[in-house]
Every structure is written in structure tokens, then in C-alpha cells.
Design an enzyme around this catalytic site. Structure first.
Site, PDB file in Angstrom:
ATOM      1  N   ASN A  86       6.376 -11.315  -2.804  1.00 22.84           N
ATOM      2  CA  ASN A  86       7.626 -10.681  -2.439  1.00 22.84           C
ATOM      3  C   ASN A  86       7.724 -10.615  -0.918  1.00 22.84           C
ATOM      4  O   ASN A  86       6.831 -11.067  -0.207  1.00 22.84           O
ATOM      5  CB  ASN A  86       7.716  -9.298  -3.082  1.00 22.84           C
ATOM      6  N   HIS A 116     -11.221  -7.783  15.800  1.00 21.04           N
ATOM      7  CA  HIS A 116     -11.606  -7.868  17.204  1.00 21.04           C
ATOM      8  C   HIS A 116     -12.999  -7.270  17.406  1.00 21.04           C
ATOM      9  O   HIS A 116     -13.454  -6.455  16.607  1.00 21.04           O
ATOM     10  CB  HIS A 116     -10.599  -7.125  18.085  1.00 21.04           C
ATOM     11  N   GLY A 143       2.903  -3.408  -4.108  1.00 19.03           N
ATOM     12  CA  GLY A 143       3.568  -3.334  -2.813  1.00 19.03           C
ATOM     13  C   GLY A 143       2.795  -2.500  -1.806  1.00 19.03           C
ATOM     14  O   GLY A 143       2.180  -1.492  -2.146  1.00 19.03           O
ATOM     15  N   SER A 161      -0.094  -0.047  -5.807  1.00 18.27           N
ATOM     16  CA  SER A 161       0.718   0.009  -4.582  1.00 18.27           C
ATOM     17  C   SER A 161       0.123   0.965  -3.561  1.00 18.27           C
ATOM     18  O   SER A 161      -0.375   2.032  -3.910  1.00 18.27           O
ATOM     19  CB  SER A 161       2.137   0.469  -4.913  1.00 18.27           C
ATOM     20  N   THR A 166     -11.069  -2.258   0.900  1.00 13.72           N
ATOM     21  CA  THR A 166     -12.086  -2.400   1.938  1.00 13.72           C
ATOM     22  C   THR A 166     -13.390  -2.972   1.406  1.00 13.72           C
ATOM     23  O   THR A 166     -14.283  -3.292   2.191  1.00 13.72           O
ATOM     24  CB  THR A 166     -12.386  -1.041   2.599  1.00 13.72           C
ATOM     25  N   ARG A 181     -10.493   2.092  -5.232  1.00 14.12           N
ATOM     26  CA  ARG A 181     -11.629   2.258  -6.133  1.00 14.12           C
ATOM     27  C   ARG A 181     -11.144   1.954  -7.544  1.00 14.12           C
ATOM     28  O   ARG A 181      -9.948   2.071  -7.844  1.00 14.12           O
ATOM     29  CB  ARG A 181     -12.195   3.664  -6.038  1.00 14.12           C
TER      30      ARG A 181
END
Length: 196
Positions: A86, A116, A143, A161, A166, A181
């Protein structure tokens, strides 16, 4: 150093200089091709996919990004068959992004393989590093999801959403939250009996 040598260095996970002329030019090329692709909205699918094939490393059948789509380089992104994203999809693909078949993205999904340097002086000098992101088959990304570097999302998985992914998520689950999770497994009880 050639662009291909720099690409190999980035994909290896080693520190690289994000400010080299070759990488700046590669990003400029990606901007121009994504503008061309986004402006082709409404044109025949074959024409749109031809632009994606010039931009991305690999493109399966029926690959579609709603405008606007942006990526850093494009040449490190591989997308399988029957992919739909989307609007406002962003991919920083230095470390490589591999997306399987039958994958859906909600609006404003971001995948970030690049990062970085932590040291301020190195960061100011352009030092970056990248790790790949892999998304399996039959995955639905909701989303506003952010997917960070080094993550693998298993087959037949749903990411809720607004989640921030991570760490890797296994196959066959629903995962939500920040950080994401596992909420629960997807089971036969989730079948509705829908037949197209």
C-alpha cells in the site's frame, strides 16, 4: 572502489562510507526510477513492472507498490510473486531485502537495513553498516510497521499495525507491539471457510 565492490562490502555487513560518489549517484538513480514508477500509476502492469525490473534486483509476477514508493538503492531488493504494498512504502536496502511470495504490506511500512555509526566522528564522516531483512511467504505486514535491520519474518506470519520489529519473528504467528512480540500462533481455528 567500484559500485559493485562497494555493494559487496555493504552486503557483507562491514562498515562502509555512505558518502562516496558512487553511492550518492546510485541513490540519485533510485530516486529517478522511483519517481518514474510512481508516476506510472494507472499504466498497464507490464509497463510498471518493467520499471521495477530496472530498479530492483529481482521482481516476481504481479508486483505492485501504490504511490509513493521509495528505496535507497533498489539493487539490493528482491521481491517474489504476488506482492502488494500500500502507499508510502520505504525501503533502505543497503543490507539486502528479500521478500517472498504472496506478501501484503499495509500503508506506510518501512524497512531499514542500514544504520549509521554510533561514534559521532565516524558518523559525520559517513560511516554506516547494514544487515539484511528477510520476509517469508504468505506474510501480512500491517500499516505503519517498522522493520529494523537483521530481522527475519517467517512464513505465514502477520505483523500487527504500528509494530516495531527489532528481532526475528517465527513462522505461523501473529506478532504485535513495540518491540514486536509473538501474540499467538495462527491455527485452523482462524479459518473462516471463505471460498473465492
Amino acid at each position: 572502489m567500484t559500485l559493485e565492490a562497494q555493494r559487496e562490502r555493504i552486503l557483507s555487513g562491514r562498515m562502509y562510507n555512505d558518502l562516496t560518489d558512487e553511492l550518492v549517484q546510485a541513490r540519485q538513480r533510485a530516486v529517478l526510477l522511483t519517481i518514474e514508477y510512481n508516476d506510472s500509476f494507472g499504466q498497464p502492469q507490464e509497463q510498471r513492472e518493467a520499471i521495477l525490473r530496472r530498479l530492483l534486483r529481482a521482481v516476481g509476477r504481479e508486483c505492485h507498490f501504490e504511490p509513493t514508493f521509495r528505496c535507497e538503492f533498489g539493487f539490493n531488493i528482491s521481491v517474489g510473486d504476488n506482492f502488494y504494498a500500500n502507499f508510502d512504502c520505504v525501503m533502505l536496502d543497503g543490507g539486502g531485502i528479500n521478500i517472498g511470495d504472496h506478501v501484503l504490506f499495509g500503508p506506510r511500512v518501512g524497512i531499514y537495513t542500514s544504520n549509521h555509526a554510533v561514534d559521532a566522528a565516524e558518523r559525520a564522516a559517513g560511516a554506516c553498516y547494514a544487515k539484511p531483512v528477510t520476509i517469508g511467504d504468505h506474510v501480512w505486514i500491517g500499516g505503519g510497521v517498522t522493520i529494523n535491520q537483521g530481522v527475519t519474518i517467517g512464513d505465514n506470519t502477520i505483523i500487527g499495525s504500528g509494530s516495531v520489529v527489532t528481532r526475528s519473528i517465527p513462522s505461523g504467528v501473529i506478532a504485535v507491539g513495540s518491540p514486536a512480540r509473538v501474540l499467538r500462533e495462527i491455527t485452523d481455528a482462524d479459518k473462516t471457510g471463505y471460498r473465492p
